[in-house]
Design an enzyme around this catalytic site. Sequence first.
Site, PDB file in Angstrom:
ATOM      1  N   ASP A  37       6.580   4.657   1.422  1.00  0.00           N
ATOM      2  CA  ASP A  37       5.277   4.114   1.052  1.00  0.00           C
ATOM      3  C   ASP A  37       4.845   3.060   2.070  1.00  0.00           C
ATOM      4  O   ASP A  37       5.354   1.945   2.097  1.00  0.00           O
ATOM      5  CB  ASP A  37       5.331   3.499  -0.346  1.00  0.00           C
ATOM      6  CG  ASP A  37       3.959   3.008  -0.782  1.00  0.00           C
ATOM      7  OD1 ASP A  37       3.168   3.842  -1.284  1.00  0.00           O
ATOM      8  OD2 ASP A  37       3.664   1.807  -0.607  1.00  0.00           O
ATOM      9  N   TYR A  42       0.456  -3.372   6.345  1.00  0.00           N
ATOM     10  CA  TYR A  42       1.828  -3.874   6.452  1.00  0.00           C
ATOM     11  C   TYR A  42       2.207  -4.197   7.900  1.00  0.00           C
ATOM     12  O   TYR A  42       3.192  -4.901   8.139  1.00  0.00           O
ATOM     13  CB  TYR A  42       2.830  -2.873   5.872  1.00  0.00           C
ATOM     14  CG  TYR A  42       2.585  -2.520   4.413  1.00  0.00           C
ATOM     15  CD1 TYR A  42       1.721  -3.277   3.622  1.00  0.00           C
ATOM     16  CD2 TYR A  42       3.197  -1.413   3.832  1.00  0.00           C
ATOM     17  CE1 TYR A  42       1.487  -2.943   2.296  1.00  0.00           C
ATOM     18  CE2 TYR A  42       2.979  -1.085   2.500  1.00  0.00           C
ATOM     19  CZ  TYR A  42       2.115  -1.841   1.739  1.00  0.00           C
ATOM     20  OH  TYR A  42       1.891  -1.509   0.421  1.00  0.00           O
ATOM     21  N   HIS A 104      -6.556   1.257  -0.617  1.00  0.00           N
ATOM     22  CA  HIS A 104      -5.599   0.183  -0.878  1.00  0.00           C
ATOM     23  C   HIS A 104      -6.095  -0.778  -1.958  1.00  0.00           C
ATOM     24  O   HIS A 104      -5.340  -1.162  -2.860  1.00  0.00           O
ATOM     25  CB  HIS A 104      -5.313  -0.574   0.423  1.00  0.00           C
ATOM     26  CG  HIS A 104      -4.004  -1.301   0.424  1.00  0.00           C
ATOM     27  ND1 HIS A 104      -3.263  -1.515   1.570  1.00  0.00           N
ATOM     28  CD2 HIS A 104      -3.291  -1.869  -0.572  1.00  0.00           C
ATOM     29  CE1 HIS A 104      -2.156  -2.179   1.262  1.00  0.00           C
ATOM     30  NE2 HIS A 104      -2.158  -2.405  -0.030  1.00  0.00           N
TER      31      HIS A 104
END
Length: 319
Positions: A37, A42, A104
């Site tokens: 994931d 990130y 997101h």
Amino acid sequence: MATTTMPQVGLGLWKIAKQDCAQTVYDAIKAGYRHLDSACDYGNEIEVGQGIAKAIADGLCSREDLWITSKLWNTYHAPEHVQLALEKTLKDLGVEYLDLYLIHFPIAQAYVPIEERYPPEWFFDPEAENPSMKLAQVPLHKTWAAMEELVDNSLVKNIGICNYNSALMHDLMTYARIKPYALQIESHPYNTQERLIAMAKAYDVEVTAFSPLGALSYLELDMAGADESVLTQPAVVAAAERLGKTPAQVVLRWNVQRGCSIIPKSTKLERLKENIAIFDFALNDEEMTAISALNLDKRFNDPGHFCQAAFNTLHPIYD
């Protein structure tokens, strides 16, 4: 064997440092993980891709064996930017398609060109005297239509959403030509979200619980205190003692047993193995009920709190 459905346990890649990421992904695949994931935000998708490439080169798996998820960041919600964002993710990960691509957050922010800053994060201009978020007037239905085109063009196999509440989910289901495959939400014994999960299942939408161990994901961010850990709760400890398992395994099993997939994060090989070893035991009805009763509707990851505290912008999405 090709992975055509989302595995129930995956590796969450949020907050894994770049220098640790490739090895962690490789170790996880070697330990049996087939669900990764990831997300633009990130900041480690290049390193994730390096870990995937090494695992495939060493014969640990094929690309088809893996279920790879990533996420569309807030600054790419405009229809003309959705495929650009995906193509950057595909390039960084070194793959030709994603198994799942998620919106997101239901938050549209002003576009920041990839060549200018990547990942763009939350501030529109970090160098401003008083930096803040800058919102964009992009309705979610337009973003979703662009996501559907990614499926049409065989760039992603499935699409879905993160951090949606029930009203947004109901609205999405009225206009979606391609229905969402999955809803990813924060869920753990302190935030069970039972009604939202039941609603998603009624729509035949899979649910993935992020931060399935609750406060542990937020200690290093000063968004939770050590005294907020669910792992010391008597109901969890008692089940762990009965089963000869760790409290963390019990909490992860609780989420899986109620029909969610989970994406715990760790960089330690021993913990990676522990987190996936939750299919040789079961909690009884009394244990499931007792752990669910720990619910406090406690949300650690709430833009209504952190956007104002960290990004000088009030932006609640849950109330």
